[in-house]
Write a protein that holds these residues in place. Structure first.
Motif, PDB file in Angstrom:
ATOM      1  N   LEU A  82      68.337  36.162  69.686  1.00 52.96           N
ATOM      2  CA  LEU A  82      68.312  37.529  70.204  1.00 52.96           C
ATOM      3  C   LEU A  82      66.975  37.847  70.873  1.00 52.96           C
ATOM      4  CD1 LEU A  82      69.775  40.210  70.481  1.00 52.96           C
ATOM      5  CD2 LEU A  82      68.864  40.857  68.256  1.00 52.96           C
ATOM      6  N   GLU A  83      65.892  37.392  70.287  1.00 53.28           N
ATOM      7  CA  GLU A  83      64.572  37.623  70.876  1.00 53.28           C
ATOM      8  C   GLU A  83      64.432  36.898  72.213  1.00 53.28           C
ATOM      9  OE1 GLU A  83      62.173  36.202  67.725  1.00 53.28           O
ATOM     10  OE2 GLU A  83      62.249  38.074  66.606  1.00 53.28           O
ATOM     11  N   ILE A  84      64.972  35.686  72.323  1.00 53.27           N
ATOM     12  CA  ILE A  84      64.925  34.941  73.579  1.00 53.27           C
ATOM     13  C   ILE A  84      65.737  35.672  74.656  1.00 53.27           C
ATOM     14  CG2 ILE A  84      65.684  32.807  74.708  1.00 53.27           C
ATOM     15  CD1 ILE A  84      63.149  32.454  73.129  1.00 53.27           C
ATOM     16  N   LEU A  85      66.893  36.193  74.309  1.00 48.84           N
ATOM     17  CA  LEU A  85      67.717  36.921  75.271  1.00 48.84           C
ATOM     18  C   LEU A  85      67.026  38.193  75.761  1.00 48.84           C
ATOM     19  CD1 LEU A  85      71.272  36.499  73.718  1.00 48.84           C
ATOM     20  CD2 LEU A  85      70.360  35.403  75.770  1.00 48.84           C
ATOM     21  N   VAL A  86      66.391  38.922  74.866  1.00 42.80           N
ATOM     22  CA  VAL A  86      65.659  40.137  75.249  1.00 42.80           C
ATOM     23  C   VAL A  86      64.481  39.773  76.158  1.00 42.80           C
ATOM     24  CG1 VAL A  86      64.203  42.008  74.369  1.00 42.80           C
ATOM     25  CG2 VAL A  86      66.381  41.494  73.262  1.00 42.80           C
ATOM     26  N   LEU A  87      63.755  38.728  75.819  1.00 42.58           N
ATOM     27  CA  LEU A  87      62.627  38.295  76.631  1.00 42.58           C
ATOM     28  C   LEU A  87      63.096  37.861  78.024  1.00 42.58           C
ATOM     29  CD1 LEU A  87      59.615  37.663  76.860  1.00 42.58           C
ATOM     30  CD2 LEU A  87      60.119  35.383  75.977  1.00 42.58           C
ATOM     31  N   THR A  88      64.217  37.155  78.083  1.00 45.25           N
ATOM     32  CA  THR A  88      64.776  36.739  79.369  1.00 45.25           C
ATOM     33  C   THR A  88      65.131  37.956  80.214  1.00 45.25           C
ATOM     34  OG1 THR A  88      65.642  34.724  78.367  1.00 45.25           O
ATOM     35  CG2 THR A  88      66.600  35.396  80.477  1.00 45.25           C
ATOM     36  N   GLY A  89      65.729  38.961  79.614  1.00 42.45           N
ATOM     37  CA  GLY A  89      66.067  40.193  80.337  1.00 42.45           C
ATOM     38  C   GLY A  89      64.831  40.893  80.871  1.00 42.45           C
ATOM     39  N   ILE A  90      63.777  40.953  80.077  1.00 42.28           N
ATOM     40  CA  ILE A  90      62.530  41.599  80.512  1.00 42.28           C
ATOM     41  C   ILE A  90      61.906  40.823  81.671  1.00 42.28           C
ATOM     42  CG2 ILE A  90      60.152  42.099  79.798  1.00 42.28           C
ATOM     43  CD1 ILE A  90      61.307  42.802  77.027  1.00 42.28           C
ATOM     44  N   LEU A  91      61.899  39.495  81.597  1.00 37.52           N
ATOM     45  CA  LEU A  91      61.332  38.683  82.679  1.00 37.52           C
ATOM     46  C   LEU A  91      62.133  38.828  83.964  1.00 37.52           C
ATOM     47  CD1 LEU A  91      60.317  35.431  80.790  1.00 37.52           C
ATOM     48  CD2 LEU A  91      58.815  37.196  81.717  1.00 37.52           C
ATOM     49  N   MET A  92      63.461  38.890  83.862  1.00 37.14           N
ATOM     50  CA  MET A  92      64.286  39.069  85.061  1.00 37.14           C
ATOM     51  C   MET A  92      64.040  40.435  85.703  1.00 37.14           C
ATOM     52  SD  MET A  92      67.825  37.226  83.890  1.00 37.14           S
ATOM     53  CE  MET A  92      68.682  37.658  85.379  1.00 37.14           C
ATOM     54  N   ALA A  93      63.898  41.468  84.883  1.00 33.74           N
ATOM     55  CA  ALA A  93      63.611  42.798  85.418  1.00 33.74           C
ATOM     56  C   ALA A  93      62.242  42.828  86.101  1.00 33.74           C
ATOM     57  CB  ALA A  93      63.684  43.838  84.304  1.00 33.74           C
ATOM     58  N   SER A  94      61.266  42.146  85.521  1.00 32.52           N
ATOM     59  CA  SER A  94      59.924  42.093  86.121  1.00 32.52           C
ATOM     60  C   SER A  94      59.957  41.352  87.452  1.00 32.52           C
ATOM     61  CB  SER A  94      58.950  41.389  85.173  1.00 32.52           C
ATOM     62  OG  SER A  94      58.815  42.118  83.980  1.00 32.52           O
ATOM     63  N   ALA A  95      60.702  40.250  87.517  1.00 29.26           N
ATOM     64  CA  ALA A  95      60.802  39.500  88.771  1.00 29.26           C
ATOM     65  C   ALA A  95      61.491  40.350  89.842  1.00 29.26           C
ATOM     66  CB  ALA A  95      61.575  38.201  88.539  1.00 29.26           C
ATOM     67  N   GLY A  96      62.515  41.097  89.473  1.00 30.04           N
ATOM     68  CA  GLY A  96      63.186  41.983  90.426  1.00 30.04           C
ATOM     69  C   GLY A  96      62.267  43.085  90.921  1.00 30.04           C
ATOM     70  N   ALA A  97      61.463  43.643  90.030  1.00 35.66           N
ATOM     71  CA  ALA A  97      60.518  44.697  90.428  1.00 35.66           C
ATOM     72  C   ALA A  97      59.460  44.134  91.374  1.00 35.66           C
ATOM     73  CB  ALA A  97      59.860  45.309  89.194  1.00 35.66           C
ATOM     74  N   PHE A  98      59.001  42.910  91.131  1.00 39.79           N
ATOM     75  CA  PHE A  98      58.014  42.297  92.021  1.00 39.79           C
ATOM     76  C   PHE A  98      58.607  42.056  93.407  1.00 39.79           C
ATOM     77  CE2 PHE A  98      55.960  38.530  93.860  1.00 39.79           C
ATOM     78  CZ  PHE A  98      54.678  39.028  93.989  1.00 39.79           C
ATOM     79  N   ALA A  99      59.852  41.599  93.469  1.00 38.03           N
ATOM     80  CA  ALA A  99      60.501  41.369  94.763  1.00 38.03           C
ATOM     81  C   ALA A  99      60.644  42.683  95.531  1.00 38.03           C
ATOM     82  CB  ALA A  99      61.865  40.717  94.560  1.00 38.03           C
ATOM     83  N   LEU A 100      61.003  43.766  94.842  1.00 30.85           N
ATOM     84  CA  LEU A 100      61.096  45.079  95.500  1.00 30.85           C
ATOM     85  C   LEU A 100      59.740  45.531  96.022  1.00 30.85           C
ATOM     86  CD1 LEU A 100      63.566  47.129  93.295  1.00 30.85           C
ATOM     87  CD2 LEU A 100      63.812  46.535  95.689  1.00 30.85           C
ATOM     88  N   TYR A 101      58.697  45.323  95.236  1.00 26.45           N
ATOM     89  CA  TYR A 101      57.349  45.706  95.654  1.00 26.45           C
ATOM     90  C   TYR A 101      56.933  44.921  96.898  1.00 26.45           C
ATOM     91  CZ  TYR A 101      52.328  46.024  95.872  1.00 26.45           C
ATOM     92  OH  TYR A 101      51.061  46.200  96.306  1.00 26.45           O
ATOM     93  N   ARG A 102      57.211  43.624  96.896  1.00 22.77           N
ATOM     94  CA  ARG A 102      56.830  42.794  98.034  1.00 22.77           C
ATOM     95  C   ARG A 102      57.563  43.228  99.302  1.00 22.77           C
ATOM     96  NH1 ARG A 102      57.863  36.495  99.001  1.00 22.77           N
ATOM     97  NH2 ARG A 102      56.351  36.215 100.651  1.00 22.77           N
ATOM     98  N   GLN A 103      58.851  43.506  99.177  1.00 23.46           N
ATOM     99  CA  GLN A 103      59.623  43.951 100.336  1.00 23.46           C
ATOM    100  C   GLN A 103      59.128  45.301 100.847  1.00 23.46           C
ATOM    101  OE1 GLN A 103      61.730  42.213 102.058  1.00 23.46           O
ATOM    102  NE2 GLN A 103      62.211  43.848 103.485  1.00 23.46           N
ATOM    103  N   SER A 104      58.788  46.219  99.943  1.00 19.92           N
ATOM    104  CA  SER A 104      58.284  47.523 100.387  1.00 19.92           C
ATOM    105  C   SER A 104      56.923  47.383 101.068  1.00 19.92           C
ATOM    106  CB  SER A 104      58.214  48.505  99.221  1.00 19.92           C
ATOM    107  OG  SER A 104      57.194  48.134  98.312  1.00 19.92           O
ATOM    108  N   ALA A 105      56.099  46.442 100.619  1.00 17.65           N
ATOM    109  CA  ALA A 105      54.806  46.210 101.265  1.00 17.65           C
ATOM    110  C   ALA A 105      55.000  45.673 102.679  1.00 17.65           C
ATOM    111  CB  ALA A 105      53.966  45.243 100.436  1.00 17.65           C
TER     112      ALA A 105
END
Length: 153
Positions: free
Chosen positions: A18-41
């Protein structure tokens, strides 16, 4: 005989998955936020360059109008007429103008093209085109507004 499980365990079996699944979800959300930031820049940089190109085009139109009022304008191609190289925000622009006489009325038509190269593979080259007509004997305008504005981005 009573079975008590493995020594040292306190009933938390399965929490590691369960901890691995939660960590994976957090990392995927962070990667998506970084991609959005890069595109907006990238989009913000393109907008800054487009605005700079519009101002350079308006300056070229103002220089052409001044030449016409002084009687020194002739039909043909004109490079950048400003004082210094057309560089804004670290980018070198190519400014070109095509000037012609109006057919039916005594006046001029100027078609100004401002282009710039893309900086990276994500940023495409840009193009802004401005067009203006004015008539002989016309009073100078305070702000020269383009008759048409087309963007190639």
């Amino acid at each position: 005989m009573k079975y008590h499980g493995q020594p040292g365990r306190t009933g938390e079996a399965g929490f590691f998955l369960l901890e691995i699944l939660v960590l994976t979800g957090i990392l995927m959300a962070s990667a998506g936020a970084f991609a959005l930031y890069r595109q907006s820049a990238v989009l913000e940089r393109e907008n800054v360059l487009r605005v700079a190109a519009v101002y350079l085009g308006k300056q070229e139109l103002a220089e052409l109008t001044a030449l016409a009022q002084a009687g020194h304008l002739a039909p043909g191609q004109y490079p950048w007429l400003g004082d210094a190289m057309p560089c804004r925000d670290g980018m070198t622009f190519v400014v070109e103008a095509e000037v012609s006489r109006l057919k039916d009325i005594p006046g001029w038509r100027a078609f100004v093209s401002v282009s710039w190269p893309g900086e990276t593979e994500m940023q495409r080259p840009g193009l802004v085109q401005l067009e203006r007509e004015w008539y002989d004997g016309e009073e100078p305008m305070e702000a020269i507004a383009p008759a048409k504005q087309r963007t190639g981005i």
